[in-house]
Design a protein around this motif. Structure first.
Motif, PDB file in Angstrom:
ATOM      1  N   MET A 100       0.868  -1.170   0.000  1.00  0.00           N
ATOM      2  CA  MET A 100       0.000   0.000   0.000  1.00  0.00           C
ATOM      3  C   MET A 100       0.910   1.226   0.000  1.00  0.00           C
ATOM      4  SD  MET A 100      -2.673  -1.146   2.987  1.00  0.00           S
ATOM      5  CE  MET A 100      -3.767   0.250   2.752  1.00  0.00           C
ATOM      6  N   ILE A 101       0.525   2.247  -0.743  1.00  0.00           N
ATOM      7  CA  ILE A 101       1.369   3.447  -0.809  1.00  0.00           C
ATOM      8  C   ILE A 101       0.487   4.677  -0.904  1.00  0.00           C
ATOM      9  CG2 ILE A 101       1.621   3.456  -3.327  1.00  0.00           C
ATOM     10  CD1 ILE A 101       4.652   4.128  -2.742  1.00  0.00           C
ATOM     11  N   GLN A 102       0.935   5.756  -0.299  1.00  0.00           N
ATOM     12  CA  GLN A 102       0.161   6.992  -0.251  1.00  0.00           C
ATOM     13  C   GLN A 102       0.712   8.007  -1.238  1.00  0.00           C
ATOM     14  OE1 GLN A 102      -0.587   8.406   3.673  1.00  0.00           O
ATOM     15  NE2 GLN A 102      -1.787  10.175   3.004  1.00  0.00           N
ATOM     16  N   HIS A 103      -0.205   8.606  -2.012  1.00  0.00           N
ATOM     17  CA  HIS A 103       0.123   9.702  -2.915  1.00  0.00           C
ATOM     18  C   HIS A 103      -0.800  10.860  -2.544  1.00  0.00           C
ATOM     19  CE1 HIS A 103       2.766   7.279  -5.414  1.00  0.00           C
ATOM     20  NE2 HIS A 103       1.819   6.365  -5.542  1.00  0.00           N
ATOM     21  N   GLY A 104      -0.241  11.889  -1.929  1.00  0.00           N
ATOM     22  CA  GLY A 104      -1.085  12.970  -1.443  1.00  0.00           C
ATOM     23  C   GLY A 104      -1.964  12.482  -0.318  1.00  0.00           C
ATOM     24  N   ARG A 105      -3.273  12.620  -0.468  1.00  0.00           N
ATOM     25  CA  ARG A 105      -4.221  12.156   0.547  1.00  0.00           C
ATOM     26  C   ARG A 105      -4.737  10.750   0.258  1.00  0.00           C
ATOM     27  NH1 ARG A 105      -6.385  15.698   3.993  1.00  0.00           N
ATOM     28  NH2 ARG A 105      -8.352  14.532   4.069  1.00  0.00           N
ATOM     29  N   ASP A 106      -4.409  10.224  -0.912  1.00  0.00           N
ATOM     30  CA  ASP A 106      -4.972   8.942  -1.332  1.00  0.00           C
ATOM     31  C   ASP A 106      -3.989   7.796  -1.080  1.00  0.00           C
ATOM     32  OD1 ASP A 106      -7.291  10.201  -2.291  1.00  0.00           O
ATOM     33  OD2 ASP A 106      -6.322  10.625  -4.221  1.00  0.00           O
ATOM     34  N   VAL A 107      -4.525   6.680  -0.588  1.00  0.00           N
ATOM     35  CA  VAL A 107      -3.751   5.451  -0.405  1.00  0.00           C
ATOM     36  C   VAL A 107      -4.196   4.459  -1.471  1.00  0.00           C
ATOM     37  CG1 VAL A 107      -3.230   3.534   1.147  1.00  0.00           C
ATOM     38  CG2 VAL A 107      -3.488   5.850   2.073  1.00  0.00           C
ATOM     39  N   HIS A 108      -3.223   3.840  -2.147  1.00  0.00           N
ATOM     40  CA  HIS A 108      -3.548   2.910  -3.228  1.00  0.00           C
ATOM     41  C   HIS A 108      -2.892   1.551  -2.989  1.00  0.00           C
ATOM     42  CE1 HIS A 108      -5.707   5.736  -5.723  1.00  0.00           C
ATOM     43  NE2 HIS A 108      -4.750   6.626  -5.522  1.00  0.00           N
ATOM     44  N   LEU A 109      -3.474   0.529  -3.623  1.00  0.00           N
ATOM     45  CA  LEU A 109      -2.999  -0.846  -3.492  1.00  0.00           C
ATOM     46  C   LEU A 109      -1.912  -1.108  -4.527  1.00  0.00           C
ATOM     47  CD1 LEU A 109      -6.464  -2.620  -3.073  1.00  0.00           C
ATOM     48  CD2 LEU A 109      -4.932  -1.783  -1.289  1.00  0.00           C
ATOM     49  N   THR A 110      -0.707  -1.290  -4.071  1.00  0.00           N
ATOM     50  CA  THR A 110       0.433  -1.507  -4.965  1.00  0.00           C
ATOM     51  C   THR A 110       0.217  -2.756  -5.821  1.00  0.00           C
ATOM     52  OG1 THR A 110       1.899  -0.487  -3.350  1.00  0.00           O
ATOM     53  CG2 THR A 110       2.922  -1.848  -5.064  1.00  0.00           C
ATOM     54  N   GLY A 111       0.348  -2.573  -7.118  1.00  0.00           N
ATOM     55  CA  GLY A 111       0.211  -3.696  -8.036  1.00  0.00           C
ATOM     56  C   GLY A 111      -1.209  -4.006  -8.436  1.00  0.00           C
ATOM     57  N   LEU A 112      -2.180  -3.326  -7.833  1.00  0.00           N
ATOM     58  CA  LEU A 112      -3.586  -3.539  -8.175  1.00  0.00           C
ATOM     59  C   LEU A 112      -4.277  -2.217  -8.492  1.00  0.00           C
ATOM     60  CD1 LEU A 112      -4.478  -6.244  -5.495  1.00  0.00           C
ATOM     61  CD2 LEU A 112      -4.274  -6.605  -7.970  1.00  0.00           C
ATOM     62  N   SER A 113      -3.480  -1.226  -8.832  1.00  0.00           N
ATOM     63  CA  SER A 113      -4.006   0.093  -9.143  1.00  0.00           C
ATOM     64  C   SER A 113      -3.094   0.758 -10.172  1.00  0.00           C
ATOM     65  CB  SER A 113      -4.080   0.959  -7.882  1.00  0.00           C
ATOM     66  OG  SER A 113      -4.393   2.307  -8.208  1.00  0.00           O
ATOM     67  N   ALA A 114      -3.694   1.495 -11.090  1.00  0.00           N
ATOM     68  CA  ALA A 114      -2.899   2.259 -12.054  1.00  0.00           C
ATOM     69  C   ALA A 114      -2.126   3.375 -11.362  1.00  0.00           C
ATOM     70  CB  ALA A 114      -3.825   2.845 -13.129  1.00  0.00           C
ATOM     71  N   HIS A 115      -2.531   3.718 -10.142  1.00  0.00           N
ATOM     72  CA  HIS A 115      -1.877   4.787  -9.398  1.00  0.00           C
ATOM     73  C   HIS A 115      -0.708   4.281  -8.550  1.00  0.00           C
ATOM     74  CE1 HIS A 115      -5.326   7.194 -10.549  1.00  0.00           C
ATOM     75  NE2 HIS A 115      -6.116   6.280 -10.038  1.00  0.00           N
ATOM     76  N   ALA A 116      -0.502   2.972  -8.500  1.00  0.00           N
ATOM     77  CA  ALA A 116       0.552   2.399  -7.652  1.00  0.00           C
ATOM     78  C   ALA A 116       1.196   1.221  -8.378  1.00  0.00           C
ATOM     79  CB  ALA A 116      -0.021   1.967  -6.308  1.00  0.00           C
ATOM     80  N   PRO A 117       2.117   1.475  -9.301  1.00  0.00           N
ATOM     81  CA  PRO A 117       2.759   0.388 -10.057  1.00  0.00           C
ATOM     82  C   PRO A 117       3.397  -0.646  -9.138  1.00  0.00           C
ATOM     83  CG  PRO A 117       3.289   2.517 -11.017  1.00  0.00           C
ATOM     84  CD  PRO A 117       2.605   2.796  -9.718  1.00  0.00           C
ATOM     85  N   GLY A 118       3.253  -1.921  -9.539  1.00  0.00           N
ATOM     86  CA  GLY A 118       3.715  -3.013  -8.703  1.00  0.00           C
ATOM     87  C   GLY A 118       5.092  -3.528  -9.073  1.00  0.00           C
ATOM     88  N   ALA A 119       5.359  -4.763  -8.663  1.00  0.00           N
ATOM     89  CA  ALA A 119       6.722  -5.312  -8.679  1.00  0.00           C
ATOM     90  C   ALA A 119       7.026  -6.205  -9.874  1.00  0.00           C
ATOM     91  CB  ALA A 119       6.961  -6.090  -7.383  1.00  0.00           C
ATOM     92  N   TYR A 120       6.166  -6.236 -10.882  1.00  0.00           N
ATOM     93  CA  TYR A 120       6.544  -6.920 -12.120  1.00  0.00           C
ATOM     94  C   TYR A 120       7.405  -5.949 -12.919  1.00  0.00           C
ATOM     95  CZ  TYR A 120       2.890 -10.356 -11.028  1.00  0.00           C
ATOM     96  OH  TYR A 120       2.119 -11.315 -10.426  1.00  0.00           O
ATOM     97  N   ALA A 121       8.512  -5.587 -12.312  1.00  0.00           N
ATOM     98  CA  ALA A 121       9.385  -4.552 -12.850  1.00  0.00           C
ATOM     99  C   ALA A 121      10.731  -4.643 -12.148  1.00  0.00           C
ATOM    100  CB  ALA A 121       8.767  -3.176 -12.634  1.00  0.00           C
ATOM    101  N   GLU A 122      11.673  -3.847 -12.608  1.00  0.00           N
ATOM    102  CA  GLU A 122      12.988  -3.833 -11.972  1.00  0.00           C
ATOM    103  C   GLU A 122      12.979  -3.041 -10.666  1.00  0.00           C
ATOM    104  OE1 GLU A 122      16.414  -4.187 -15.167  1.00  0.00           O
ATOM    105  OE2 GLU A 122      15.028  -2.572 -15.740  1.00  0.00           O
ATOM    106  N   TYR A 123      12.080  -2.058 -10.564  1.00  0.00           N
ATOM    107  CA  TYR A 123      11.999  -1.235  -9.356  1.00  0.00           C
ATOM    108  C   TYR A 123      10.538  -1.049  -8.964  1.00  0.00           C
ATOM    109  CZ  TYR A 123      16.835   0.039 -10.435  1.00  0.00           C
ATOM    110  OH  TYR A 123      18.179   0.001 -10.719  1.00  0.00           O
TER     111      TYR A 123
END
Length: 369
Positions: A100-123
């Motif tokens: 889970m990660i916060q951007h401004g006032r919004d908290v998003h689900l990492t890897g399950l949201s376009a606003h919180a890119p997940g770990a199918y990546a190098e970083y």
């Protein structure tokens, strides 16, 4: 950086900008990421999940037509800190994080949201407050399993299972196997697991199930029909009330029959009804599988048997922390779950492979391969 993008059900390996950590965030270099059943569902049914989560107030869940980097089961090493971080650990330290990660006032689900890119990546970016160091003796393959083991920890907690209970696990995919591991770590002595696939039943035994029959219901040893219960009640009354003043009410309450704790880890329509039909009287059913379609069951049958039906979703941060510490203390051995480790380029093919149940359980991605 290289990443796998999901859009309209298509997975493609491409180059995207390397993310920059914001306030309170850490950038991790991903060392392992796991493929979750939720990812397989979201690939084609994201809109159904997004509609359901929107009804409880979260509108950031990924949609079918969005470009999303999935991957919420991961471990990595610290690469860079954003501003306003406490910088608790040195660069290169292995960590895991609640996705889970916060951007401004919004908290998003990492890897399950376009606003919180997940770990199918190098970083991947994580929240420093939700991050925990991995003990040095825990390898990346096992550390990446912290998240699915947290889901299992939550399910076992929801079931309020004791060591004396019989546990029945229906479905031996990754989450079913993780539930078996958690039940064993909790000291449950009798764990019966079942799956249509022989290879998965073998994995269940490797994870600690005491038996893995194709049909789990025969031989459980619990009351399954009303006449047996009626006869037992009258027999007990006749016996206990022969003695004047004997506290027969207290004895009968203490000896009230109780069924097993059943974990539904399949997530397909019809499974709940099947379980209610076959379950012994006064069973406790914990629904862990994610069913994306509407489903039906007979409330009358559940009432007749006094079935306790519970649902489990995700986990709380203490359960994530518990799972990591159980790994660190070697209270469970999740190595049988891992059936392959693949490079990032092979991830689309792995999704296609896992779409049909087989002998695979948890496939991990190593972006450095």
């Amino acid at each position: 950086m290289r990443a796998v993008i999901t859009e309209k059900g298509v997975l493609s390996v491409t180059d995207v900008p390397t993310p920059e950590p914001g306030p309170g965030q850490i950038r991790l270099r991903v060392t392992r990421a796991g493929i979750c059943g939720s990812d397989l569902h979201a690939r084609f049914h994201a809109d159904l999940a997004a509609d359901a989560t929107a009804e409880i107030g979260y509108t950031g869940f990924m949609r079918h037509d969005q470009r999303v980097i999935m991957g919420h089961e991961f471990t990595g090493t610290i690469d860079a800190y954003g501003p306003h971080c406490r910088r608790r650990w040195p660069q290169g330290r292995a960590v895991v994080s609640v996705p889970m990660i916060q951007h401004g006032r919004d908290v998003h689900l990492t890897g399950l949201s376009a606003h919180a890119p997940g770990a199918y990546a190098e970083y991947v970016l994580v929240d420093e407050a939700a991050t925990f160091p991995v003990p040095r003796h825990v390898p990346p393959d096992l550390a990446a399993l912290t998240e699915p083991l947290s889901v299992a920890r939550r399910a076992v907690n929801r079931g309020a299972v004791t060591r004396r209970d019989t546990a029945v696990v229906i479905g031996c995919g990754p989450i079913g196997l993780a539930v078996i591991l958690m039940l064993k770590a909790s000291g449950v002595r009798r764990i019966i697991a079942t799956d249509l696939t022989p290879g998965r039943r073998a994995l269940a035994l490797a994870c600690g199930a005491t038996s893995a029959p194709e049909d789990p219901w025969p031989g459980l040893g619990f009351a399954t029909d009303a006449p047996t219960l009626f006869r037992a009640a009258l027999t007990a009354l006749r016996t206990l009330r022969r003695v004047p003043g004997f506290p027969w009410q207290a004895v009968m309450r203490a000896a009230s029959p109780r069924g097993p704790v059943i974990f539904e880890c399949v997530g397909l329509p019809g499974i709940i009804e099947q379980i209610i039909t076959n379950a012994p009287i006064r069973s406790r059913v914990v629904v862990v599988g994610v069913c994306m379609q509407p489903d039906t069951f007979r409330p009358t049958m559940a009432s007749n048997k006094e079935i306790d039906l519970r649902f489990s979703s995700g986990y709380a941060p203490p359960e994530f922390h518990d799972a990591l510490h159980l790994l660190a203390r070697r209270r469970l051995d999740p190595r049988p779950l891992i059936t392959d480790v693949i490079p990032l380029d092979a991830l689309p093919a792995a999704f296609d492979l896992l779409a049909t149940p087989g002998n695979h359980a948890k496939i991990l991605i190593n972006p450095t391969l």
